[in-house]
Design a protein around this motif. Structure first.
Motif, PDB file in Angstrom:
ATOM      1  N   LYS A 136      64.258  46.712  28.498  1.00  0.00           N
ATOM      2  CA  LYS A 136      65.168  47.347  27.547  1.00  0.00           C
ATOM      3  C   LYS A 136      66.622  47.096  27.957  1.00  0.00           C
ATOM      4  CE  LYS A 136      66.223  51.796  25.342  1.00  0.00           C
ATOM      5  NZ  LYS A 136      65.893  53.244  25.302  1.00  0.00           N
ATOM      6  N   GLY A 137      66.892  47.158  29.264  1.00  0.00           N
ATOM      7  CA  GLY A 137      68.246  46.882  29.758  1.00  0.00           C
ATOM      8  C   GLY A 137      68.671  45.452  29.531  1.00  0.00           C
ATOM      9  N   PHE A 138      67.725  44.512  29.659  1.00  0.00           N
ATOM     10  CA  PHE A 138      68.011  43.107  29.385  1.00  0.00           C
ATOM     11  C   PHE A 138      68.385  42.902  27.923  1.00  0.00           C
ATOM     12  CE2 PHE A 138      67.753  39.396  31.986  1.00  0.00           C
ATOM     13  CZ  PHE A 138      67.281  39.833  33.217  1.00  0.00           C
ATOM     14  N   VAL A 139      67.600  43.494  27.051  1.00  0.00           N
ATOM     15  CA  VAL A 139      67.856  43.343  25.621  1.00  0.00           C
ATOM     16  C   VAL A 139      69.214  43.932  25.258  1.00  0.00           C
ATOM     17  CG1 VAL A 139      67.096  44.035  23.314  1.00  0.00           C
ATOM     18  CG2 VAL A 139      65.414  43.264  25.004  1.00  0.00           C
ATOM     19  N   GLU A 140      69.519  45.096  25.809  1.00  0.00           N
ATOM     20  CA  GLU A 140      70.807  45.744  25.526  1.00  0.00           C
ATOM     21  C   GLU A 140      71.966  44.902  26.037  1.00  0.00           C
ATOM     22  OE1 GLU A 140      72.327  49.484  27.570  1.00  0.00           O
ATOM     23  OE2 GLU A 140      71.812  50.280  25.590  1.00  0.00           O
ATOM     24  N   MET A 141      71.798  44.284  27.210  1.00  0.00           N
ATOM     25  CA  MET A 141      72.831  43.406  27.755  1.00  0.00           C
ATOM     26  C   MET A 141      73.087  42.239  26.804  1.00  0.00           C
ATOM     27  SD  MET A 141      72.680  41.148  31.277  1.00  0.00           S
ATOM     28  CE  MET A 141      71.316  40.153  30.649  1.00  0.00           C
ATOM     29  N   ASN A 142      72.005  41.625  26.316  1.00  0.00           N
ATOM     30  CA  ASN A 142      72.159  40.494  25.398  1.00  0.00           C
ATOM     31  C   ASN A 142      72.751  40.909  24.053  1.00  0.00           C
ATOM     32  OD1 ASN A 142      71.239  38.664  27.233  1.00  0.00           O
ATOM     33  ND2 ASN A 142      69.208  38.427  26.314  1.00  0.00           N
ATOM     34  N   THR A 143      72.423  42.121  23.619  1.00  0.00           N
ATOM     35  CA  THR A 143      73.022  42.634  22.382  1.00  0.00           C
ATOM     36  C   THR A 143      74.530  42.762  22.548  1.00  0.00           C
ATOM     37  OG1 THR A 143      71.002  43.862  21.838  1.00  0.00           O
ATOM     38  CG2 THR A 143      73.025  44.546  20.733  1.00  0.00           C
ATOM     39  N   ALA A 144      74.962  43.223  23.723  1.00  0.00           N
ATOM     40  CA  ALA A 144      76.393  43.369  23.997  1.00  0.00           C
ATOM     41  C   ALA A 144      77.097  42.018  24.014  1.00  0.00           C
ATOM     42  CB  ALA A 144      76.597  44.097  25.324  1.00  0.00           C
ATOM     43  N   ARG A 145      76.415  40.985  24.503  1.00  0.00           N
ATOM     44  CA  ARG A 145      77.033  39.651  24.476  1.00  0.00           C
ATOM     45  C   ARG A 145      77.060  39.117  23.053  1.00  0.00           C
ATOM     46  NH1 ARG A 145      73.166  36.582  28.539  1.00  0.00           N
ATOM     47  NH2 ARG A 145      74.769  34.959  28.461  1.00  0.00           N
ATOM     48  N   ARG A 146      76.020  39.385  22.274  1.00  0.00           N
ATOM     49  CA  ARG A 146      75.980  38.933  20.874  1.00  0.00           C
ATOM     50  C   ARG A 146      77.088  39.587  20.046  1.00  0.00           C
ATOM     51  NH1 ARG A 146      70.881  40.977  18.910  1.00  0.00           N
ATOM     52  NH2 ARG A 146      72.033  42.757  18.081  1.00  0.00           N
ATOM     53  N   GLU A 147      77.346  40.860  20.326  1.00  0.00           N
ATOM     54  CA  GLU A 147      78.350  41.609  19.571  1.00  0.00           C
ATOM     55  C   GLU A 147      79.725  41.576  20.227  1.00  0.00           C
ATOM     56  OE1 GLU A 147      76.550  45.442  19.149  1.00  0.00           O
ATOM     57  OE2 GLU A 147      75.029  44.720  17.720  1.00  0.00           O
ATOM     58  N   SER A 148      79.854  40.785  21.319  1.00  0.00           N
ATOM     59  CA  SER A 148      81.127  40.509  22.004  1.00  0.00           C
ATOM     60  C   SER A 148      81.685  41.655  22.843  1.00  0.00           C
ATOM     61  CB  SER A 148      82.201  40.051  21.002  1.00  0.00           C
ATOM     62  OG  SER A 148      81.783  38.864  20.342  1.00  0.00           O
ATOM     63  N   ALA A 149      81.024  42.821  22.849  1.00  0.00           N
ATOM     64  CA  ALA A 149      81.524  43.938  23.658  1.00  0.00           C
ATOM     65  C   ALA A 149      81.559  43.572  25.136  1.00  0.00           C
ATOM     66  CB  ALA A 149      80.652  45.175  23.451  1.00  0.00           C
ATOM     67  N   LEU A 150      80.612  42.743  25.563  1.00  0.00           N
ATOM     68  CA  LEU A 150      80.513  42.361  26.962  1.00  0.00           C
ATOM     69  C   LEU A 150      81.744  41.586  27.426  1.00  0.00           C
ATOM     70  CD1 LEU A 150      78.275  42.724  29.121  1.00  0.00           C
ATOM     71  CD2 LEU A 150      77.555  40.389  28.594  1.00  0.00           C
ATOM     72  N   TYR A 151      82.378  40.883  26.500  1.00  0.00           N
ATOM     73  CA  TYR A 151      83.453  39.966  26.875  1.00  0.00           C
ATOM     74  C   TYR A 151      84.860  40.467  26.532  1.00  0.00           C
ATOM     75  CZ  TYR A 151      79.458  36.829  27.258  1.00  0.00           C
ATOM     76  OH  TYR A 151      78.254  36.263  27.594  1.00  0.00           O
TER      77      TYR A 151
END
Length: 300
Positions: free
Chosen positions: A256-271
């Protein structure tokens, strides 16, 4: 200078140790594996064999050091251990580091954090880095800390190999033509070595990246390297990726944490913070890494 390097002889710590030794520093490498000792000593470093869970060992090893390079060195196999909470395990190591720093009197620290450490939530498994930065920031003001925040590591792409072999695709819950940053461990080691030579002054953050490249460009580059020019990147739903990871045996909470991390990169929040503090890109590009990827791919 007397420098402590954690992370044994891993993808970052080994090239870092080599560079520090070449510059004449007195280097001690911490490893949990006694079998690593001869290889560490062959590089010209001292070996300290012990566990990151042992605060007494850490404090003793850190005592007298001019600089400590600290990272949380959990192996990837922990993702599939259903008895261990990945975030909690990482955070606990951060707490151990803090106590060891306090007891040893170390004043200069370089900590390997991560992209996403600026977020207290919504970043999946990367929240452990937010937690640890917060813990280390509780150290006294006279302790200087440089937080290194690398982006996604090239070698994480090795996880693409199973679906490339079975379905002729890279399958993730993000994709497309929007570029995102990736990094080589060699460039991380180079930046850390550079920061060791610079003055320490309070609390600093530095992002590290080697190339900004889109998922579709990655598929093209890796495909060419492995002799599969038709390789494609398929974007699937969060739910489908979660099910795929759990079916592969990953700890459901970690998945679940992996998926959430990738969602954040997809939605640009991570960057978001990365682009506000964009670094100079390193020398090692995906095409360089693709040569190593091809060797692993064909030997797997």
């Amino acid at each position: 200078m007397k420098i402590i390097v954690t992370g044994s002889l891993g993808n970052i710590s080994k090239p870092l140790t080599k560079e520090l030794i070449s510059k004449g520093h007195d280097v001690t490498v911490i490893s949990t594996n006694p079998e690593r000792q001869p290889e560490i000593e062959a590089l010209g470093a001292k070996a300290a064999i012990g566990s990151m869970e042992n605060v007494d060992f850490l404090a003793e090893t850190f005592t007298g050091a001019d600089i400590v390079y600290a990272m949380e060195a959990l192996n990837a196999g922990i993702f599939f251990d259903h008895t261990i909470d990945f975030v909690d395990a990482n955070t606990k190591i951060g707490e151990n580091y803090k106590e060891a720093f306090e007891r040893s009197g170390v004043k200069n620290i370089i900590h390997l954090s991560s992209i996403g450490a600026h977020l207290s939530s919504g970043n999946g498994i990367l929240v452990s880095h937010y937690n640890i930065e917060k813990i280390l920031n509780e150290l006294p003001e006279d302790v200087s800390i440089k937080f290194m925040r690398p982006v996604g590591f090239y070698y994480n792409m090795y996880s693409f190999i199973p679906t490339i072999k079975s379905q002729n695709m890279i399958i993730q819950n993000y994709g497309g033509d929007e570029k995102e940053p990736w990094v080589s461990p060699l460039d991380i080691a180079s930046v850390i070595a550079e920061e060791i030579e610079k003055p320490f002054n309070g609390r600093e953050v530095r992002y590290i990246a080697s190339e900004e490249i889109s998922p579709n460009e990655i598929a093209e580059t890796l495909g060419e390297a492995i002799g599969n020019p038709d390789l494609k990147w398929l974007e699937i739903s969060d739910e489908d990726l979660l099910n795929n990871l759990i079916n592969a045996g990953m700890n459901p909470k970690t998945a679940k944490g992996f998926v959430e991390m990738n969602t954040a990169r997809r939605e640009s929040a991570l960057y978001e913070d990365y682009y506000k503090n964009r670094p100079v890109l390193g020398k090692t590009k995906v095409k360089d890494f693709a040569k190593d990827f091809a060797k692993v791919y064909h030997n797997s």
